[in-house]
Design a protein around this motif. Structure first.
Motif, PDB file in Angstrom:
ATOM      1  N   ALA A  33      -8.677 -24.758  -4.154  1.00 45.08           N
ATOM      2  CA  ALA A  33      -9.148 -23.993  -3.008  1.00 45.08           C
ATOM      3  C   ALA A  33      -9.337 -25.150  -1.937  1.00 45.08           C
ATOM      4  N   SER A  34      -9.608 -24.720  -0.518  1.00 45.89           N
ATOM      5  CA  SER A  34      -9.726 -25.709   0.477  1.00 45.89           C
ATOM      6  C   SER A  34     -10.852 -25.426   1.310  1.00 45.89           C
ATOM      7  N   GLU A  35     -11.982 -24.862   0.527  1.00 45.44           N
ATOM      8  CA  GLU A  35     -13.214 -24.476   1.497  1.00 45.44           C
ATOM      9  C   GLU A  35     -13.970 -25.685   2.092  1.00 45.44           C
ATOM     10  N   LEU A  36     -14.079 -26.827   0.977  1.00 44.43           N
ATOM     11  CA  LEU A  36     -15.173 -27.763   1.355  1.00 44.43           C
ATOM     12  C   LEU A  36     -14.855 -28.959   0.672  1.00 44.43           C
ATOM     13  N   ALA A  37     -14.563 -30.013   1.518  1.00 46.08           N
ATOM     14  CA  ALA A  37     -14.240 -31.289   1.241  1.00 46.08           C
ATOM     15  C   ALA A  37     -15.367 -32.341   1.396  1.00 46.08           C
ATOM     16  N   TRP A  38     -15.189 -33.729   0.573  1.00 48.26           N
ATOM     17  CA  TRP A  38     -16.052 -34.617   0.838  1.00 48.26           C
ATOM     18  C   TRP A  38     -15.628 -35.821   0.953  1.00 48.26           C
ATOM     19  N   ASP A  39     -15.466 -36.527   2.047  1.00 48.83           N
ATOM     20  CA  ASP A  39     -14.974 -37.710   2.401  1.00 48.83           C
ATOM     21  C   ASP A  39     -16.201 -38.941   2.298  1.00 48.83           C
ATOM     22  N   CYS A  40     -15.997 -39.624   1.038  1.00 50.27           N
ATOM     23  CA  CYS A  40     -17.189 -40.327   0.761  1.00 50.27           C
ATOM     24  C   CYS A  40     -16.703 -41.873   1.248  1.00 50.27           C
ATOM     25  N   GLY A  41     -17.690 -42.566   1.727  1.00 52.57           N
ATOM     26  CA  GLY A  41     -17.354 -44.012   2.520  1.00 52.57           C
ATOM     27  C   GLY A  41     -16.242 -43.739   3.780  1.00 52.57           C
ATOM     28  N   THR A  42     -16.722 -42.755   4.373  1.00 54.74           N
ATOM     29  CA  THR A  42     -15.417 -42.356   5.618  1.00 54.74           C
ATOM     30  C   THR A  42     -15.387 -43.364   6.621  1.00 54.74           C
ATOM     31  N   GLY A  43     -16.149 -44.205   6.881  1.00 56.67           N
ATOM     32  CA  GLY A  43     -15.954 -45.150   7.842  1.00 56.67           C
ATOM     33  C   GLY A  43     -15.526 -44.676   9.259  1.00 56.67           C
ATOM     34  N   ALA A  60     -18.562 -35.902   5.621  1.00 57.42           N
ATOM     35  CA  ALA A  60     -18.166 -37.130   5.772  1.00 57.42           C
ATOM     36  C   ALA A  60     -19.439 -37.911   5.598  1.00 57.42           C
ATOM     37  N   THR A  61     -19.447 -38.912   4.635  1.00 59.58           N
ATOM     38  CA  THR A  61     -20.650 -39.616   4.579  1.00 59.58           C
ATOM     39  C   THR A  61     -20.409 -41.295   4.617  1.00 59.58           C
ATOM     40  N   ASP A  62     -21.350 -42.009   5.017  1.00 64.94           N
ATOM     41  CA  ASP A  62     -21.230 -43.409   5.228  1.00 64.94           C
ATOM     42  C   ASP A  62     -22.481 -44.055   5.293  1.00 64.94           C
ATOM     43  N   ILE A  63     -22.717 -45.298   5.021  1.00 67.32           N
ATOM     44  CA  ILE A  63     -23.772 -46.119   4.966  1.00 67.32           C
ATOM     45  C   ILE A  63     -24.035 -46.503   6.289  1.00 67.32           C
ATOM     46  N   GLN A  82     -25.481 -41.325   4.293  1.00 67.24           N
ATOM     47  CA  GLN A  82     -25.889 -41.326   2.842  1.00 67.24           C
ATOM     48  C   GLN A  82     -24.965 -42.212   2.058  1.00 67.24           C
ATOM     49  N   ALA A  83     -25.612 -42.674   0.913  1.00 70.80           N
ATOM     50  CA  ALA A  83     -24.982 -43.580   0.156  1.00 70.80           C
ATOM     51  C   ALA A  83     -24.205 -42.862  -1.079  1.00 70.80           C
ATOM     52  N   ALA A  84     -23.285 -43.498  -1.491  1.00 72.63           N
ATOM     53  CA  ALA A  84     -22.176 -42.591  -2.324  1.00 72.63           C
ATOM     54  C   ALA A  84     -22.732 -42.281  -3.626  1.00 72.63           C
ATOM     55  N   GLU A  85     -23.819 -43.045  -4.077  1.00 70.83           N
ATOM     56  CA  GLU A  85     -24.226 -42.703  -5.450  1.00 70.83           C
ATOM     57  C   GLU A  85     -25.344 -41.709  -5.271  1.00 70.83           C
ATOM     58  N   ASN A  86     -26.064 -41.393  -4.293  1.00 72.66           N
ATOM     59  CA  ASN A  86     -27.142 -40.591  -4.040  1.00 72.66           C
ATOM     60  C   ASN A  86     -27.096 -39.775  -2.916  1.00 72.66           C
ATOM     61  N   THR A  87     -26.768 -38.539  -2.925  1.00 73.01           N
ATOM     62  CA  THR A  87     -26.580 -37.518  -1.761  1.00 73.01           C
ATOM     63  C   THR A  87     -27.667 -36.274  -2.171  1.00 73.01           C
ATOM     64  N   SER A  88     -27.673 -35.775  -0.824  1.00 71.74           N
ATOM     65  CA  SER A  88     -28.156 -34.482  -0.737  1.00 71.74           C
ATOM     66  C   SER A  88     -27.588 -33.054  -0.859  1.00 71.74           C
ATOM     67  N   PHE A  89     -26.312 -33.243  -1.357  1.00 72.45           N
ATOM     68  CA  PHE A  89     -25.232 -31.993  -1.561  1.00 72.45           C
ATOM     69  C   PHE A  89     -25.881 -31.427  -2.727  1.00 72.45           C
ATOM     70  N   PRO A  90     -25.498 -30.073  -2.652  1.00 70.21           N
ATOM     71  CA  PRO A  90     -25.990 -29.138  -4.008  1.00 70.21           C
ATOM     72  C   PRO A  90     -24.874 -29.272  -5.124  1.00 70.21           C
ATOM     73  N   CYS A 118     -21.640 -32.882  -7.823  1.00 69.75           N
ATOM     74  CA  CYS A 118     -21.010 -32.150  -6.668  1.00 69.75           C
ATOM     75  C   CYS A 118     -19.993 -31.424  -6.543  1.00 69.75           C
ATOM     76  N   LEU A 119     -18.801 -31.845  -7.462  1.00 75.52           N
ATOM     77  CA  LEU A 119     -17.740 -31.082  -7.572  1.00 75.52           C
ATOM     78  C   LEU A 119     -17.715 -29.909  -8.406  1.00 75.52           C
ATOM     79  N   LYS A 120     -16.864 -28.940  -7.826  1.00 79.62           N
ATOM     80  CA  LYS A 120     -16.817 -27.728  -8.637  1.00 79.62           C
ATOM     81  C   LYS A 120     -15.738 -28.018 -10.127  1.00 79.62           C
ATOM     82  N   PRO A 121     -16.102 -27.203 -10.996  1.00 76.84           N
ATOM     83  CA  PRO A 121     -14.849 -27.394 -12.047  1.00 76.84           C
ATOM     84  C   PRO A 121     -13.500 -27.318 -11.599  1.00 76.84           C
ATOM     85  N   ASN A 122     -12.992 -28.269 -12.044  1.00 79.62           N
ATOM     86  CA  ASN A 122     -11.484 -28.304 -11.970  1.00 79.62           C
ATOM     87  C   ASN A 122     -11.058 -28.713 -10.441  1.00 79.62           C
ATOM     88  N   ALA A 123     -12.064 -29.234  -9.614  1.00 79.69           N
ATOM     89  CA  ALA A 123     -11.934 -29.803  -8.173  1.00 79.69           C
ATOM     90  C   ALA A 123     -11.187 -31.104  -8.359  1.00 79.69           C
TER      91      ALA A 123
END
Length: 245
Positions: A33-43, A60-63, A82-90, A118-123
């Protein structure tokens, strides 16, 4: 996660290489699926901008506040500090997680715990990066000397994971074999010199010694490289499927 790139964020966006279109096409081929993506350390948001072309929404998150300030702007990208290791995402919300040229700075265990939450199963999770570039043989010699001898002691220990092409990192996912890719450019010498000045070890050298180490090789680099020439970046690409569920 270390922040080595808040300084010269504009230069980072201007001079850093991008990823070939084949990377995104390969990811799309394996998406459920292509509803929601997370780019972590997006720079600078380089990858987030590409994901926004085929995802409904991208987080898209970065410190680095400064990096985000210079990032690609799209209406369906939401940036947050947000830090990669600790986010507020459901839990169980993302169809894809990408991290590009950033993973080696993370605490692997904590990050993977957050990913699996945070990832869905099979994401999918895609870890991207690029190794040391190559060019014409005379230029390669100058760069290898610079990389190993001049700024070698100033690389963070985490740099080894890039040198090892991300093959030595833990990867607790159902791995999908990825194609070997090279990103090639015809760069001007000014672009090449600008790119070298974005290296974290160059910044560490400057902070400790009050001098720009690129100046030590710039004359030889200009002689060997010429006004413009080809540079080739090996693309590091690991893709996996979240096992839960």
């Amino acid at each position: 996660m270390k922040d080595n790139f808040s300084t010269r964020s504009g230069a980072y966006r201007k001079f850093r290489p991008e990823y070939p279109q084949e990377v995104y096409e390969f990811i799309q081929k394996h998406l459920k699926a292509s509803e929601l993506a997370w780019d972590c350390g997006t720079g600078n948001g380089q990858v987030a901008g590409k994901l926004a072309e085929f995802f409904g929404r991208v987080e898209a998150t970065d410190i680095s506040k400064n990096q985000i300030a210079h990032a690609v702007k799209r209406p369906n990208i939401n940036y947050s500090i947000q830090a990669a290791e600790n986010t507020s995402f459901p839990n169980n919300v993302f169809d894809l997680l990408t991290t590009a040229q950033a993973f080696h700075w993370f605490d692997f265990d904590q990050f993977y715990s957050e990913v699996q939450r945070c990832l869905k199963p099979n994401a999918l999770i895609a870890i991207l990066g690029y190794g040391l570039f190559s060019s014409k043989p005379a230029t390669n010699l100058v760069i290898e000397y610079f990389y190993n001898e001049i700024i070698g002691p100033y690389w963070d220990p985490e740099r080894k994971y890039l040198d090892e092409a991300y093959k030595s990192i833990p990867f607790p996912f159902e791995e999908i074999e990825t194609p070997g890719l090279i990103q090639s450019y015809n760069w001007s010498i000014e672009h090449l010199v600008g790119y070298l000045r974005t290296w974290s070890a160059v910044k560490h050298y400057e902070r400790k010694n009050g001098k720009d180490p690129v100046e030590f090789i710039e004359k030889d680099l200009r002689t060997s490289f010429g006004k413009s020439n080809e540079v080739n970046f090996p693309i590091l690409f690991r893709l996996g499927k979240n096992r839960k569920g």
